[in-house]
Enzyme design. Structure first.
Site, mmCIF file in Angstrom:
data_model
loop_
_atom_site.group_PDB
_atom_site.id
_atom_site.type_symbol
_atom_site.label_atom_id
_atom_site.label_comp_id
_atom_site.label_asym_id
_atom_site.label_seq_id
_atom_site.Cartn_x
_atom_site.Cartn_y
_atom_site.Cartn_z
ATOM 1 N N ASP A 1 35.549 39.376 30.937
ATOM 2 C CA ASP A 1 33.888 39.902 31.510
ATOM 3 C C ASP A 1 34.614 41.184 31.846
ATOM 4 O OD1 ASP A 1 31.180 40.463 31.007
ATOM 5 O OD2 ASP A 1 30.339 37.972 30.795
ATOM 6 N N ASP B 1 33.180 32.662 32.478
ATOM 7 C CA ASP B 1 34.648 33.306 32.096
ATOM 8 C C ASP B 1 36.005 33.115 32.620
ATOM 9 O OD1 ASP B 1 32.224 34.663 30.480
ATOM 10 O OD2 ASP B 1 32.175 35.790 32.454
ATOM 11 N N LYS C 1 34.283 40.660 26.541
ATOM 12 C CA LYS C 1 33.539 41.524 26.740
ATOM 13 C C LYS C 1 34.067 43.422 27.395
ATOM 14 C CE LYS C 1 29.631 39.317 27.020
ATOM 15 N NZ LYS C 1 29.020 38.354 28.352
ATOM 16 N N ASP D 1 31.881 30.787 28.415
ATOM 17 C CA ASP D 1 31.560 31.722 28.072
ATOM 18 C C ASP D 1 32.214 32.649 27.381
ATOM 19 O OD1 ASP D 1 29.235 33.258 28.286
ATOM 20 O OD2 ASP D 1 29.319 34.797 29.952
ATOM 21 N N ASP D 2 32.620 34.179 28.311
ATOM 22 C CA ASP D 2 34.114 34.674 27.815
ATOM 23 C C ASP D 2 34.787 34.776 27.887
ATOM 24 O OD1 ASP D 2 31.736 36.487 26.376
ATOM 25 O OD2 ASP D 2 30.688 37.034 28.740
#
Length: 310
Positions: free
Chosen positions: A207, A177, A242, A203-204
């Site tokens: 998060d 992230d 997220k 990934d994000d």
């Protein structure tokens, strides 16, 4: 000493006095002499450290922060040498510290574990301003370990998180992230992200995994997350923001997201990720998120019957 200024420079030595004309070589050395109200000026240039910079055991106060600032109009790049064998970069544990203007990069994943360019553990009332965290296994993480410790009152301000990836994980690319504020165990803890940018993280972007506390996100952008950086090859989850999960159920508002932009992320622009709490989302933009033809898209909020506002 309170009010003192110390200097660190690539050509310095830890046996120096830490003055402008005789600077230290490492943050580790400077950290041994600071007290509340002190300033560490980090001169421009590249610091290829042979060992991890571990900044623990020192804190400022509400009226006298410890400051670790880039010297005006200079850019210090904190990275590692070829002999450095750890995954992560700076490890920090403290309160009332203001980091500003540092580039923390090049801590690419060299083993299966994932560590961040900067890890702030059990740390409170700190400011992380104008940091650039890129080309690491993960950008930055704020974590709370243990039930007697807290991670609250932190402000992440005008920072950039990009090109972070973890190809060597058991779930390749699935943990990198840009910024994770996670394992926050206390419902009363509150942190803020303002004016930040997240892009090309595998990934994000942001998060909030296992975050029982509250978070405000303001004036922040997230785009091109969930791909191998620099490509549109699928990688990790790919959420711009997220916002969960939480373990417990809450009736109060624990996520406030305002004036944010999520664009071209692989999955959701804004995803509650099973955060069981009220959320308020105001004046945000979500555009072109999700694989074309899939059910993913702008908002994945309210999956557990949680009230929210957009």
């Amino acid at each position: 000493v309170t009010g003192s200024a110390y200097y660190v420079a690539p050509g310095g030595s830890d046996s120096n006095a830490g003055t402008y004309s005789s600077p230290f070589a490492s943050l580790n050395k400077a950290w041994t002499v600071v007290a509340a109200g002190a300033m560490i000026y980090v001169r421009g240039g590249t610091y290829a450290f042979n060992s991890q910079q571990v900044l623990t055991g020192k804190s400022g106060t509400a009226g006298n922060l410890i400051k670790v600032w880039a010297y005006p109009k200079e850019t210090p790049v904190i990275t590692r040498s070829g002999s450095y064998t750890a995954n992560g970069g700076i490890f920090f544990k403290g309160n009332y510290v203001h980091f500003k203007g540092l580039d923390i990069s090049g801590y690419t994943q060299i083993a299966s574990g994932v560590a961040a360019g900067l890890r702030a553990e059990n740390s409170n009332y700190n400011i992380f301003e104008r940091l650039r965290l890129h080309h690491n296994g993960k950008g930055m993480e704020i974590v709370n370990l243990g039930y007697t410790e807290h991670a609250t009152g932190n402000l992440v301000l005008n920072c950039d998180f990009y090109y972070n990836q973890d190809p060597l994980s058991g779930d390749p690319y699935g943990n990198a992230d840009g910024l994770s504020i996670e394992w926050i165990t206390h419902a009363e803890d509150v942190n803020t992200v303002r004016g930040c940018r997240f892009w090309w993280n595998s990934d994000d972007g942001l998060d909030l995994y296992h975050n029982e506390g509250a978070l405000r996100v303001e004036n922040t952008w997230a785009w091109n997350n969930g791909f191998i950086p620099g490509t549109f090859t699928s990688a990790g989850d790919g959420n711009g923001f997220k916002l969960g999960d939480t373990v417990a159920n809450y009736s109060d508002v624990k996520r406030v997201v305002t004036n944010c932009l999520a664009y071209n992320n692989k999955m959701w622009g804004y995803n509650d990720n099973d955060a069981k709490c009220n959320m308020e989302l105001f004046n945000n933009v979500s555009y072109h998120n999700g694989t074309p033809g899939s059910f993913y898209g702008g908002y994945h909020i309210n999956q557990s019957g949680v009230p929210y506002y957009i």
